[in-house]
Design a protein around this motif. Sequence first.
Motif, mmCIF file in Angstrom:
data_model
loop_
_atom_site.group_PDB
_atom_site.id
_atom_site.type_symbol
_atom_site.label_atom_id
_atom_site.label_comp_id
_atom_site.label_asym_id
_atom_site.label_seq_id
_atom_site.Cartn_x
_atom_site.Cartn_y
_atom_site.Cartn_z
ATOM 1 N N UNK A 174 -24.428 59.613 -62.094
ATOM 2 C CA UNK A 174 -25.212 60.596 -62.830
ATOM 3 C C UNK A 174 -26.675 60.551 -62.408
ATOM 4 N N UNK A 175 -27.129 59.376 -62.034
ATOM 5 C CA UNK A 175 -28.544 59.206 -61.683
ATOM 6 C C UNK A 175 -28.674 58.763 -60.239
ATOM 7 N N UNK A 176 -29.585 59.387 -59.529
ATOM 8 C CA UNK A 176 -29.834 59.003 -58.136
ATOM 9 C C UNK A 176 -30.254 57.529 -58.052
ATOM 10 N N UNK A 177 -31.093 57.108 -59.004
ATOM 11 C CA UNK A 177 -31.619 55.738 -58.918
ATOM 12 C C UNK A 177 -30.482 54.717 -59.009
ATOM 13 N N UNK A 178 -29.436 55.040 -59.758
ATOM 14 C CA UNK A 178 -28.307 54.115 -59.836
ATOM 15 C C UNK A 178 -27.598 53.990 -58.491
ATOM 16 N N UNK A 179 -27.414 55.115 -57.842
ATOM 17 C CA UNK A 179 -26.773 55.082 -56.520
ATOM 18 C C UNK A 179 -27.602 54.236 -55.559
ATOM 19 N N UNK A 180 -28.917 54.424 -55.618
ATOM 20 C CA UNK A 180 -29.798 53.663 -54.723
ATOM 21 C C UNK A 180 -29.713 52.169 -55.041
ATOM 22 N N UNK A 181 -29.680 51.842 -56.311
ATOM 23 C CA UNK A 181 -29.612 50.427 -56.683
ATOM 24 C C UNK A 181 -28.310 49.769 -56.241
ATOM 25 N N UNK A 182 -27.242 50.532 -56.223
ATOM 26 C CA UNK A 182 -25.974 50.002 -55.705
ATOM 27 C C UNK A 182 -26.154 49.576 -54.249
ATOM 28 N N UNK A 183 -26.806 50.445 -53.489
ATOM 29 C CA UNK A 183 -27.013 50.153 -52.071
ATOM 30 C C UNK A 183 -27.846 48.882 -51.899
ATOM 31 N N UNK A 184 -28.925 48.812 -52.663
ATOM 32 C CA UNK A 184 -29.813 47.651 -52.549
ATOM 33 C C UNK A 184 -29.034 46.371 -52.855
ATOM 34 N N UNK A 185 -28.254 46.396 -53.937
ATOM 35 C CA UNK A 185 -27.489 45.207 -54.314
ATOM 36 C C UNK A 185 -26.476 44.831 -53.230
ATOM 37 N N UNK A 186 -25.786 45.821 -52.705
ATOM 38 C CA UNK A 186 -24.770 45.538 -51.682
ATOM 39 C C UNK A 186 -25.401 44.894 -50.454
ATOM 40 N N UNK A 187 -26.564 45.389 -50.062
ATOM 41 C CA UNK A 187 -27.231 44.836 -48.886
ATOM 42 C C UNK A 187 -27.673 43.400 -49.152
ATOM 43 N N UNK A 188 -28.198 43.187 -50.343
ATOM 44 C CA UNK A 188 -28.682 41.843 -50.653
ATOM 45 C C UNK A 188 -27.550 40.827 -50.733
ATOM 46 N N UNK A 189 -26.372 41.278 -51.134
ATOM 47 C CA UNK A 189 -25.226 40.364 -51.175
ATOM 48 C C UNK A 189 -24.593 40.203 -49.799
ATOM 49 N N UNK A 190 -25.046 41.010 -48.861
ATOM 50 C CA UNK A 190 -24.511 40.887 -47.509
ATOM 51 C C UNK A 190 -23.095 41.394 -47.366
ATOM 52 N N UNK A 191 -22.702 42.342 -48.187
ATOM 53 C CA UNK A 191 -21.378 42.943 -48.009
ATOM 54 C C UNK A 191 -21.421 43.741 -46.703
ATOM 55 N N UNK A 192 -20.529 43.420 -45.769
ATOM 56 C CA UNK A 192 -20.658 44.030 -44.445
ATOM 57 C C UNK A 192 -20.123 45.450 -44.401
ATOM 58 N N UNK A 193 -20.750 46.343 -45.145
ATOM 59 C CA UNK A 193 -20.358 47.747 -45.162
ATOM 60 C C UNK A 193 -20.449 48.297 -43.743
#
Lengths: 468, 351
Positions: free
Chosen positions: A235-254
Amino acid sequence: MSLTFDRPSQTTVATTVEALRKDFGDRAVTSHAVREHHSHGEGMRDAGLPDVVVFPETNEEIASIVKLCNQARIPVIAFGTGTSLEGHLKALYGGVCIDLSRMNNILQVNAEDLDCRVQAGVTREQLNAEIRSTGLFFPIDPGANASLGGMSATRASGTNAVRYGTMKENILGLTVVTPDGRIIKTGTRARKSSAGYDLTRLYVGSEGTLGIITEIQLKLYGVPERISAAVCQFDELSNAVNVVITAMQLGIPMARIELLDEVQMDACIKYSKLEGFAAKPTLFMEFHGTDAYVAEQIEQMKSITADYGGSDYRFADKPEDRTKLWKARHDAYWAGMSYKPGNQAFATDSCVPISRLADCIAAAKAEIAKTSLTCMIVGHVGDGNFHVQISFNPNDAREREQAETAAAQIARIAIGMGGTCTGEHGIGIHKLDALKEEHGEAVDVMRTIKKALDPNNIMNPGKTIPMA
Amino acid sequence: MIDLWQQQIKAAAAKGEKLAIKGSGSKLFLSPTHEGAALDTRAHSGIVEYDPKELVIVVKCGTALAEVEKAMADAGQMLAFEPPHFGEGATIGGMVATGVSGPRRAYAGAVRDFVLGAKVIDGKGDHLSFGGKVMKNVAGFDVSRLLVGSFGSLGVITEVAFKCLPLPKAEATRVFEMDSATAIEAMNRWYAEADPITATTWVDGELYVRFAGAAPAVNSAVQKRGGEALANDLDWWRDWREQRHAFFANAKELHRMSCKSTAPVLDDMATAIEWGGALRWVEADEANAAKLRYQASRAGGYASVWRGGASTHASAAQSLSEPLKEIHAKLKTSFDPYNVFAPLPLGEVAR
Ligand SMILES: Cc1cc2nc3c(=O)[nH]c(=O)nc-3n(C[C@H](O)[C@H](O)[C@H](O)COP(=O)(O)OP(=O)(O)OC[C@H]3O[C@@H](n4cnc5c(N)ncnc54)[C@H](O)[C@@H]3O)c2cc1C
């Protein structure tokens, strides 16, 4: 120090064109239509016509053209597929355009060594089609079906960069024709070695201003056992962006993680006839690996998206479904172009530290909100790179000016946040001022290098490095 | 410190003198010439910026590599190219200037792949900044990566921003008894089949493979490939990286050969293999060094002396063509017009 270039005299041009006609026959073309086609990339159409377009077929032919131009002090502009976005191809001082499309042979595929050597005119889709049977692929995929020479010259990247890197990490070596018409080779078959300076890195991204790239040695990758694509909406753009930030920080090899805001999603749904999606902020994702590894990555991502209120995933596991999804993503630019009938659009290209991504996108949107223009956001957000596509009426001078002012301001905002004015499209002519703002005095050294390697300033003059 | 160095460089330039840039000296054996007054990079030390959430660390040149690795490990991150120290005080500046990467290089990338930006004082004494601290930047020429492996010949690298990666969640090393040909085939094939491999070494008839990543992925790879588990794996890889393994200790004259990863091993010279086959350590005396170099060039690469023999640089320099040599000289002059810094490095550089 500054660089200069004087437009060659009419007589010099005429003599050179004559000489090229003699050597290349009907592969040296002066018709207006062909010159016009080669006078611009995509993006803003501010054409400047070359005097002649030549279609060489060998390294030696290119060397002979460049030698001739160097003697006559006539500009040389390489042309791959003409999809660059920043005015890279505009012939500011006329000159000779070298079209590399006939240099389209794949010279070697070394399946065990996971590499290949191609001529510069091979396109990324052609390469992948021709190596399909080997079980290997080349991952870098700018939205357009660009040439590998052009992609090398612009240090291009694409939707896979988080996992596989950009052109600069995937080029093992080059063959280059220097401004005085000599043929050099950088790098070796041995991927991890070279004598002296790492010249490959210097030519990659030099936008045709230091030499013509004629051959490229590229890394290839094994097609993963399992590929799974998924879409999640918010629903919110900022939530989508935060998902990305978290995934990168956890090193999920997307393998891929791409953001589209609600306007862009609306445009894509309409343009690519996507069914079952809402015009909401959306992440397109792809996971590569073994069955076990992919399952694990998806589980991890699901728990992150759930934390941020993401929707259930829509999976695209079948190749044809995946192709449709990623085609829609790659067509985002054209979707933006046609979103408002009669309008044109162009894209900004900021890249910021990942923690500033949400702020930067918000600030960019606020900048557009000051105008009457429509904009949409799409980005390779795993790297902190996003594009604001600004839609404007090309017949309305005020709208165009508003769009350009907003774009310059968005570049400035990104630089202010410790980012860059260009994460992948390059400098061309449109970002020369932003480069100065970003790099300050360091631009002098770039200019010194340009002057040292191309003393007559014939290679794509006026691009990439501000003349003064 | 920067001001002082700028003055020192300007003064040297004016007087036609040379400066010898050095850190702890741990990698001096890789660069032959050091003339002039010392410029000790350790005077400019410390982590400038490190917010682990950002996945970026900005470090001054004289900072000890060990200090940087410790700070990153505490935050669960690493420099993914696994740089060798070759000495206790190894500095970040030396690591970038030599561009030498460790066992993980073949799988994660080299030093240059993790350099996002760098600051440098050139031979005119100007302090310049290239690249930045974002993951992708295509603004202008890629000068920060040109500095990697430039051996101090272009200027004093004063500060570097690196991309950080999270430490793997799980790691396991397996050992396989194999001859070299089987090992080379296995390393290449397993990697192509997308096993989560982060290091491979073949030495003394045994192949060591390190699997790392998410636990399920590591477990399934280990199950699929078998082999013996290696206890003390962390120590083993550290010793290998630092060249403290018996293979290195026993070699009198050691050559380093880069080649395509599937090149066969030369039977008559003691060899160890790493980087999936792309890097070979070969013991060769003067008599068979020429043969080794010939074989290396046939395998698409180079061989040069690493330790214990005549200088590596002369042999590799011969492999540069005339136009390439000219380009090198022009680049050197662009940064260092008064020749304040060490001469052009023409040795084979591990990237
Ligand atoms: C719809 C769309 C989506 C895009 N998406 C992306 C994206 O995701 N990521 C991205 O990075 N870019 C993207 N781009 C930009 C563009 O596709 C890339 O910049 C691409 O690398 C350009 O390749 P080209 O072959 O079209 O080069 P051209 O446009 O023909 O040339 C680009 C520049 O490189 C020089 N050049 C070309 N060939 C050579 C050569 N052989 N030797 C020396 N110089 C040469 C030219 O002189 C020019 O300066 C997109 C463009 C479009 C239209």
